[in-house]
Design a protein around this motif. Structure first.
Motif, mmCIF file in Angstrom:
data_model
loop_
_atom_site.group_PDB
_atom_site.id
_atom_site.type_symbol
_atom_site.label_atom_id
_atom_site.label_comp_id
_atom_site.label_asym_id
_atom_site.label_seq_id
_atom_site.Cartn_x
_atom_site.Cartn_y
_atom_site.Cartn_z
ATOM 1 N N UNK A 1 -52.157 -26.496 17.739
ATOM 2 C CA UNK A 1 -52.758 -28.182 17.782
ATOM 3 C C UNK A 1 -51.449 -29.139 17.199
ATOM 4 N N UNK A 2 -50.881 -29.574 17.740
ATOM 5 C CA UNK A 2 -49.552 -30.167 17.734
ATOM 6 C C UNK A 2 -49.917 -31.643 17.702
ATOM 7 N N UNK A 3 -49.665 -32.560 16.611
ATOM 8 C CA UNK A 3 -49.668 -33.904 16.709
ATOM 9 C C UNK A 3 -48.375 -34.679 16.555
ATOM 10 N N UNK B 1 -47.556 -34.142 8.708
ATOM 11 C CA UNK B 1 -47.743 -34.889 10.137
ATOM 12 C C UNK B 1 -49.009 -33.967 10.896
ATOM 13 N N UNK B 2 -49.714 -33.282 10.296
ATOM 14 C CA UNK B 2 -51.222 -32.565 10.889
ATOM 15 C C UNK B 2 -51.103 -31.538 11.862
ATOM 16 N N UNK B 3 -49.649 -30.887 12.148
ATOM 17 C CA UNK B 3 -49.460 -30.012 13.053
ATOM 18 C C UNK B 3 -50.374 -28.795 12.603
ATOM 19 N N UNK B 4 -50.974 -27.820 13.445
ATOM 20 C CA UNK B 4 -51.542 -26.658 12.772
ATOM 21 C C UNK B 4 -51.608 -25.663 13.823
ATOM 22 N N UNK B 5 -51.536 -24.515 13.434
ATOM 23 C CA UNK B 5 -51.662 -23.152 14.395
ATOM 24 C C UNK B 5 -52.561 -22.500 13.711
ATOM 25 N N UNK B 6 -53.940 -22.471 14.484
ATOM 26 C CA UNK B 6 -55.230 -21.521 14.345
ATOM 27 C C UNK B 6 -55.443 -20.292 14.860
ATOM 28 N N UNK B 7 -55.778 -19.217 13.780
ATOM 29 C CA UNK B 7 -55.844 -17.888 14.617
ATOM 30 C C UNK B 7 -57.441 -17.831 14.836
ATOM 31 N N UNK B 8 -57.606 -17.566 16.226
ATOM 32 C CA UNK B 8 -59.158 -17.378 16.621
ATOM 33 C C UNK B 8 -59.360 -16.015 16.850
ATOM 34 N N UNK B 9 -60.475 -15.454 16.520
ATOM 35 C CA UNK B 9 -61.060 -14.080 16.677
ATOM 36 C C UNK B 9 -62.630 -14.410 17.325
ATOM 37 N N UNK B 10 -62.648 -14.160 18.369
ATOM 38 C CA UNK B 10 -64.083 -14.638 18.906
ATOM 39 C C UNK B 10 -64.962 -13.655 19.468
ATOM 40 N N UNK B 11 -66.292 -13.650 19.185
ATOM 41 C CA UNK B 11 -66.976 -12.597 19.477
ATOM 42 C C UNK B 11 -68.107 -13.407 20.724
#
Length: 188
Positions: free
Chosen positions: A48-50, A174-184
């Motif tokens: 998520x890059x702002x 700046x609000x930039x984020x990298x998010x780790x998703x583990x989805x079931x």
């Protein structure tokens, strides 16, 4: 003449009777016993890059406040087209994208929370053309959080489930984020 009116009248009555019989809002209910539920586990990173020349998230509405200097002030609405990648590095393979909206929903700047609606679509591999939807509160400052999966399409038809989300990287300036998703996902 009387005969043709009678035939026309009879035809209209038959048409009305037929239209009424076929205008139900539902069709016959069928048992879903023949459908076998599947469970799928996914792991990917949402970028998520702002900032920069080509951001993947842009503010589309902002509150009329001058006292909040945060890149994501309370009441701000963002449109996203975030890449889903196999790793946290910006050069890792893109496997899809998350498109949707998020709203900064907590007035306490120290408890940054968003409400997220996004469609997570896959553009490569086994799940190409399939997606699942998330509509959930996401307390960003919590190290481990969970968001709700509320539907899906393609291979994830009728999906329900959850995603465990952790922040791999966050830039508070700046609000930039990298998010780790583990989805079931539970789906058919």
């Amino acid at each position: 003449m009387k005969r043709s009116r009678a035939i026309l009248g009879l035809a209209l009555i038959l048409c009305i009777a037929t239209a009424t019989a076929h205008s139900e809002y539902y069709s016959k209910t069928k048992s879903a016993v023949h459908m076998k539920e599947k469970v799928t586990h996914l792991h990917f990173f949402l970028h998520d890059i702002l900032s920069g020349k080509n951001p993947s998230a842009v503010m589309v509405a902002r509150p009329n406040r001058t006292d909040d200097k945060s890149p994501t002030p309370f009441g701000s609405l963002f449109a996203i087209d975030d890449p889903l990648r196999t790793g946290p590095e910006p050069t890792s393979e893109v496997i899809g994208n998350a498109q949707g909206l998020y709203l900064s929903s907590n007035q306490d700047i120290n408890q940054f929370t968003i409400v997220l609606y996004a469609d997570f679509a896959f553009t490569t591999g086994k799940f190409k053309g399939s997606s699942f939807g998330v509509f959930s509160r996401n307390p960003v400052v919590e190290p481990n959080r969970e968001v709700a999966v509320v539907g899906g399409r393609g291979k994830f038809r009728l999906a329900r489930g959850f995603a465990k989300v952790t922040t791999a990287y966050f830039n508070g300036t700046n609000g930039d984020a990298i998010l780790d998703y583990k989805v079931t996902l539970f789906h058919y």
